[in-house]
Structures are given as structure tokens and as C-alpha cells.
Design a protein around this motif. Structure first.
Motif, PDB file in Angstrom:
ATOM      1  N   HIS A  66      -8.444  34.939 -76.433  1.00 35.57           N
ATOM      2  CA  HIS A  66      -7.216  34.537 -75.756  1.00 35.57           C
ATOM      3  C   HIS A  66      -6.134  35.492 -76.241  1.00 35.57           C
ATOM      4  O   HIS A  66      -5.850  35.556 -77.438  1.00 35.57           O
ATOM      5  CB  HIS A  66      -6.870  33.088 -76.108  1.00 35.57           C
ATOM      6  N   VAL A  67      -5.550  36.234 -75.325  1.00 34.66           N
ATOM      7  CA  VAL A  67      -4.465  37.156 -75.642  1.00 34.66           C
ATOM      8  C   VAL A  67      -3.194  36.562 -75.041  1.00 34.66           C
ATOM      9  O   VAL A  67      -3.107  36.338 -73.833  1.00 34.66           O
ATOM     10  CB  VAL A  67      -4.732  38.563 -75.064  1.00 34.66           C
ATOM     11  N   ALA A 124     -13.171  28.980 -74.193  1.00 35.25           N
ATOM     12  CA  ALA A 124     -12.754  29.857 -73.091  1.00 35.25           C
ATOM     13  C   ALA A 124     -12.784  29.098 -71.771  1.00 35.25           C
ATOM     14  O   ALA A 124     -11.846  29.206 -70.959  1.00 35.25           O
ATOM     15  CB  ALA A 124     -13.651  31.089 -73.030  1.00 35.25           C
ATOM     16  N   GLU A 125     -13.833  28.324 -71.545  1.00 33.52           N
ATOM     17  CA  GLU A 125     -13.934  27.540 -70.316  1.00 33.52           C
ATOM     18  C   GLU A 125     -12.822  26.493 -70.247  1.00 33.52           C
ATOM     19  O   GLU A 125     -12.200  26.307 -69.200  1.00 33.52           O
ATOM     20  CB  GLU A 125     -15.303  26.869 -70.224  1.00 33.52           C
ATOM     21  N   GLU A 126     -12.567  25.799 -71.355  1.00 32.52           N
ATOM     22  CA  GLU A 126     -11.531  24.769 -71.389  1.00 32.52           C
ATOM     23  C   GLU A 126     -10.147  25.372 -71.156  1.00 32.52           C
ATOM     24  O   GLU A 126      -9.333  24.817 -70.424  1.00 32.52           O
ATOM     25  CB  GLU A 126     -11.563  24.009 -72.714  1.00 32.52           C
ATOM     26  N   LEU A 127      -9.869  26.520 -71.759  1.00 41.88           N
ATOM     27  CA  LEU A 127      -8.581  27.175 -71.573  1.00 41.88           C
ATOM     28  C   LEU A 127      -8.382  27.574 -70.112  1.00 41.88           C
ATOM     29  O   LEU A 127      -7.317  27.338 -69.536  1.00 41.88           O
ATOM     30  CB  LEU A 127      -8.479  28.400 -72.485  1.00 41.88           C
ATOM     31  N   ALA A 128      -9.400  28.159 -69.504  1.00 42.90           N
ATOM     32  CA  ALA A 128      -9.310  28.555 -68.091  1.00 42.90           C
ATOM     33  C   ALA A 128      -9.093  27.329 -67.199  1.00 42.90           C
ATOM     34  O   ALA A 128      -8.262  27.364 -66.281  1.00 42.90           O
ATOM     35  CB  ALA A 128     -10.575  29.309 -67.681  1.00 42.90           C
ATOM     36  N   LEU A 129      -9.802  26.241 -67.484  1.00 39.83           N
ATOM     37  CA  LEU A 129      -9.636  25.013 -66.694  1.00 39.83           C
ATOM     38  C   LEU A 129      -8.244  24.420 -66.867  1.00 39.83           C
ATOM     39  O   LEU A 129      -7.637  23.939 -65.902  1.00 39.83           O
ATOM     40  CB  LEU A 129     -10.694  23.984 -67.084  1.00 39.83           C
ATOM     41  N   ARG A 130      -7.719  24.452 -68.095  1.00 42.16           N
ATOM     42  CA  ARG A 130      -6.384  23.914 -68.350  1.00 42.16           C
ATOM     43  C   ARG A 130      -5.325  24.658 -67.533  1.00 42.16           C
ATOM     44  O   ARG A 130      -4.468  24.052 -66.895  1.00 42.16           O
ATOM     45  CB  ARG A 130      -6.054  23.999 -69.840  1.00 42.16           C
TER      46      ARG A 130
END
Length: 140
Positions: A66-67, A124-130
Motif C-alpha cells: 500500500h503506497v 490487499a483484497e480488503e483494502l481494494a474492497l474498502r
């Protein structure tokens, strides 16, 4: 699906003078250095802009970071080509050391990187979904 490419960091030396907002104070950068991960510039294979301040950068199978940018980089989520500028010359992109993302336009925009955090595949999946849920809620 949009194909995204990473621009050559070597060309960015010419663009370095097109900086936007200055990074945080020295004390804030020193504190961030102890908490930030780094990714190898040569290992970047793909990226996805979650919004104008957050990216997920992939460096290989099941390896993502995550950048987060220090300020909004206008239109980042619609770009297909960006470049990462390694200010320290150590071939790493970190949340300290004044590394940057550069969006190549008629007037290039330089966006300071404030943090780099390695993610598990689930994170990564959770961040993208959020971020996807936040975009959907904003449209409603």
C-alpha cells in the motif's frame, strides 16, 4: 481492463523540479522511517490506484504494498502510466527519503510518497474492497 505501465525512473531526473507540495517535517520523516516498509523499484510489476492518494503496488505473485501519497495527485485513478522516482538512489521506494510518484502529463505532477506498507494477500483484497465501497457510497 486498462493496462497500466510503469515509467522509467531514469527519465524522471528531468521532472524532479516539478514538485508539488513539500513533504512532512524532518522529525515526521524520521519517525516514518522506522515504521515504513520499502519496495524494490526494479520489482514493480503492476499498480492500481484506489483513489488520488492511495495505490496498491504489486511486486510479484502475492506480494503487494500500500503506497500512500502525502497529498492528492489529481486524476491518478484514471492514469495508465506513472513513474516512481527514487530520490535516494538506492533503488527502493519507501515512505521516507522523499521518493515520489510522477504522473506524466503535458505538465507533469509530482506526488510525494508518505508511507509504504507491505500487505498480505488478504489485506490487499480488503483494502481494494474498502475503497471500492467508499467510491460506490460517494456515487449514491
Amino acid at each position: 481492463m486498462i493496462t497500466r505501465r510503469i515509467g522509467a525512473a531514469g527519465i524522471l531526473a528531468m521532472l524532479a523540479g516539478c514538485a508539488a507540495t513539500a513533504p512532512a517535517s524532518r522529525d515526521e520523516r524520521v519517525a516514518a522511517a522506522s515504521q515504513s516498509d520499502c519496495l524494490r523499484l526494479a520489482s514493480i510489476s503492476d499498480w492500481d490506484a484506489l483513489d488520488n492518494r492511495n495505490l496498491i503496488v504489486n511486486t510479484g505473485p502475492n506480494r503487494a504494498f500500500h503506497v500512500e501519497l502525502a497529498q492528492s495527485c489529481l486524476g491518478l485513478e484514471f492514469e495508465t502510466v506513472i513513474a516512481f522516482y527514487d530520490r535516494g538512489g538506492d533503488e527502493r521506494i519507501c515512505g521516507f527519503g522523499m521518493d515520489r510518484v510522477v504522473v506524466d502529463r503535458s505538465l507533469p505532477e509530482t506526488c510525494w510518497i508518505s508511507s509504504v506498507d507491505e500487505l498480505t494477500e488478504d489485506q490487499a483484497e480488503e483494502l481494494a474492497l474498502r475503497f471500492e465501497r467508499e467510491r460506490a457510497a460517494a456515487r449514491d
